[in-house]
Enzyme design. Structure first.
Site, PDB file in Angstrom:
ATOM      1  N   SER A 295       0.818  -1.106  -0.018  1.00  0.00           N
ATOM      2  CA  SER A 295      -0.128   0.020  -0.025  1.00  0.00           C
ATOM      3  C   SER A 295       0.807   1.239  -0.036  1.00  0.00           C
ATOM      4  O   SER A 295       0.435   2.241  -0.113  1.00  0.00           O
ATOM      5  CB  SER A 295      -1.010   0.220   1.295  1.00  0.00           C
ATOM      6  OG  SER A 295      -0.253   0.156   2.353  1.00  0.00           O
TER       7      SER A 295
ATOM      8  N   VAL B 149       0.011  -9.508   8.915  1.00  0.00           N
ATOM      9  CA  VAL B 149       1.090 -10.643   8.746  1.00  0.00           C
ATOM     10  C   VAL B 149       1.544 -11.172   9.916  1.00  0.00           C
ATOM     11  O   VAL B 149       2.332 -12.253  10.034  1.00  0.00           O
ATOM     12  CB  VAL B 149       2.396  -9.917   7.923  1.00  0.00           C
ATOM     13  CG1 VAL B 149       2.168  -9.669   6.647  1.00  0.00           C
ATOM     14  CG2 VAL B 149       2.968  -8.790   8.623  1.00  0.00           C
TER      15      VAL B 149
ATOM     16  N   SER C  46      17.022  -6.233   5.862  1.00  0.00           N
ATOM     17  CA  SER C  46      17.673  -4.712   5.791  1.00  0.00           C
ATOM     18  C   SER C  46      19.249  -4.857   6.080  1.00  0.00           C
ATOM     19  O   SER C  46      19.732  -5.704   6.543  1.00  0.00           O
ATOM     20  CB  SER C  46      16.972  -3.976   7.177  1.00  0.00           C
ATOM     21  OG  SER C  46      17.700  -2.791   7.712  1.00  0.00           O
TER      22      SER C  46
ATOM     23  N   TYR D 268      14.634  -4.892  15.660  1.00  0.00           N
ATOM     24  CA  TYR D 268      14.573  -4.820  14.457  1.00  0.00           C
ATOM     25  C   TYR D 268      15.733  -5.546  13.591  1.00  0.00           C
ATOM     26  O   TYR D 268      15.534  -6.313  12.764  1.00  0.00           O
ATOM     27  CB  TYR D 268      14.666  -3.247  13.615  1.00  0.00           C
ATOM     28  CG  TYR D 268      14.256  -3.293  12.296  1.00  0.00           C
ATOM     29  CD1 TYR D 268      13.074  -3.528  11.821  1.00  0.00           C
ATOM     30  CD2 TYR D 268      15.142  -2.541  11.424  1.00  0.00           C
ATOM     31  CE1 TYR D 268      12.835  -3.227  10.267  1.00  0.00           C
ATOM     32  CE2 TYR D 268      15.148  -2.703  10.092  1.00  0.00           C
ATOM     33  CZ  TYR D 268      13.739  -2.939   9.183  1.00  0.00           C
ATOM     34  OH  TYR D 268      13.698  -2.554   8.050  1.00  0.00           O
ATOM     35  N   SER D 269      16.949  -5.318  14.106  1.00  0.00           N
ATOM     36  CA  SER D 269      18.202  -5.911  13.549  1.00  0.00           C
ATOM     37  C   SER D 269      17.892  -7.451  13.969  1.00  0.00           C
ATOM     38  O   SER D 269      18.282  -8.367  13.172  1.00  0.00           O
ATOM     39  CB  SER D 269      19.315  -5.509  14.100  1.00  0.00           C
ATOM     40  OG  SER D 269      19.516  -4.069  13.924  1.00  0.00           O
TER      41      SER D 269
ATOM     42  N   ILE E  63      16.500   4.257   2.531  1.00  0.00           N
ATOM     43  CA  ILE E  63      15.722   4.524   1.440  1.00  0.00           C
ATOM     44  C   ILE E  63      14.608   5.487   1.467  1.00  0.00           C
ATOM     45  O   ILE E  63      14.105   5.722   2.529  1.00  0.00           O
ATOM     46  CB  ILE E  63      14.993   3.082   0.845  1.00  0.00           C
ATOM     47  CG1 ILE E  63      15.854   1.933   0.539  1.00  0.00           C
ATOM     48  CG2 ILE E  63      14.110   3.281  -0.388  1.00  0.00           C
ATOM     49  CD1 ILE E  63      16.995   2.083  -0.333  1.00  0.00           C
TER      50      ILE E  63
END
Length: 243
Positions: free
Chosen positions: A11, A61, A140, A153-154, A186
């Site tokens: 999205s 998810v 990532s 996150y890592s 990004i």
């Protein structure tokens, strides 16, 4: 018969760019979203305006049962996917001592457990097509090198790299490739970074700029193509030389 690709988190941002690019490549696109239906409809509209074919699918998810039920239903109605782009994820940044249990759990459930939740219902039908396939996981740079303020996150993004390499070995004899894309900084248009943090991050990038979503989509396009059939179990970085 046209090949179909499921793109999770389509999205906005990287997922949206990948969905639109793969449609240009001739794939039918299953545009996944969790809560941003308007964004998903916009992605679908862009694809259809350009002459492509897209349909929406909604699930969280991190919710295993919801993933299975909705993916099973879509495959039963339309047929198995040739490709899956596992892109959807979240970030809950913070120094490790200040990370809450919820910060840790939500990121692991969404960014790591989604590997199983999304791919498990897709793989056997994909094998059943007997025409090979492509699985691309968006990891990532944080999953390769680690990053301050992103222990959770890592961990999740490193986890999907390991899972992808193992799955690549299992599916190689079926001519289904499994690879990871590891983006650096990004420009998605919604970059949530403090100016000082962004300035410090830019110092680490030899090319001295952020990457563009279309550049990530171009890499995904290649990995989804027939030309990439001899590439599997790889982690391909797109980070301006950061690492």
């Amino acid at each position: 018969m046209k090949r179909t690709v499921l793109v999770t988190g389509a999205s906005k941002g990287i997922g949206k760019a990948i969905a639109c690019k793969l449609s240009q490549d001739g794939f039918d696109i299953v545009v996944h979203y969790h809560s941003d239906k308007q964004g998903a409809l916009e992605t679908q509209h862009i694809i259809e305006q350009a002459g492509g074919t897209a349909r929406l699918i909604q699930f969280d998810v991190s919710n295993r049962l919801q993933c299975k039920q909705n993916i099973d239903a879509d495959i039963e109605q339309y047929g198995a996917y040739y490709g899956v782009i596992n892109n959807a994820g979240i970030i809950r940044d913070g120094a490790f001592p200040s990370l809450t249990e919820d910060d840790w759990t939500k990121v692991i459930h969404t960014d790591l457990n989604s590997f199983y939740n999304v791919l498990h219902p897709c793989v056997m039908p994909m094998i059943g097509l007997r025409s090979g396939g492509r699985i691309i996981i968006v990891s990532s740079v944080s999953g390769i090198a680690g990053n301050r303020g992103q222990v959770n996150y890592s961990a999740a993004k490193a986890g999907v790299i390991g899972a992808s390499k193992a799955l690549a070995l299992e599916l190689a004899k079926r001519k289904i490739t499994v690879n990871c894309i590891a983006p650096g900084l990004i420009d998605t248009g919604i970059l949530d970074m403090e100016p000082i943090a962004l300035q410090e991050a830019m110092k680490m990038i030899p090319l001295k700029r952020m990457g563009q979503v279309d550049e990530v989509a171009g890499l995904a396009s290649y990995l989804m193509s027939d030309l990439s059939g001899y590439i599997t179990k790889q982690v391909i970085s797109i980070n301006g030389g950061m690492i």
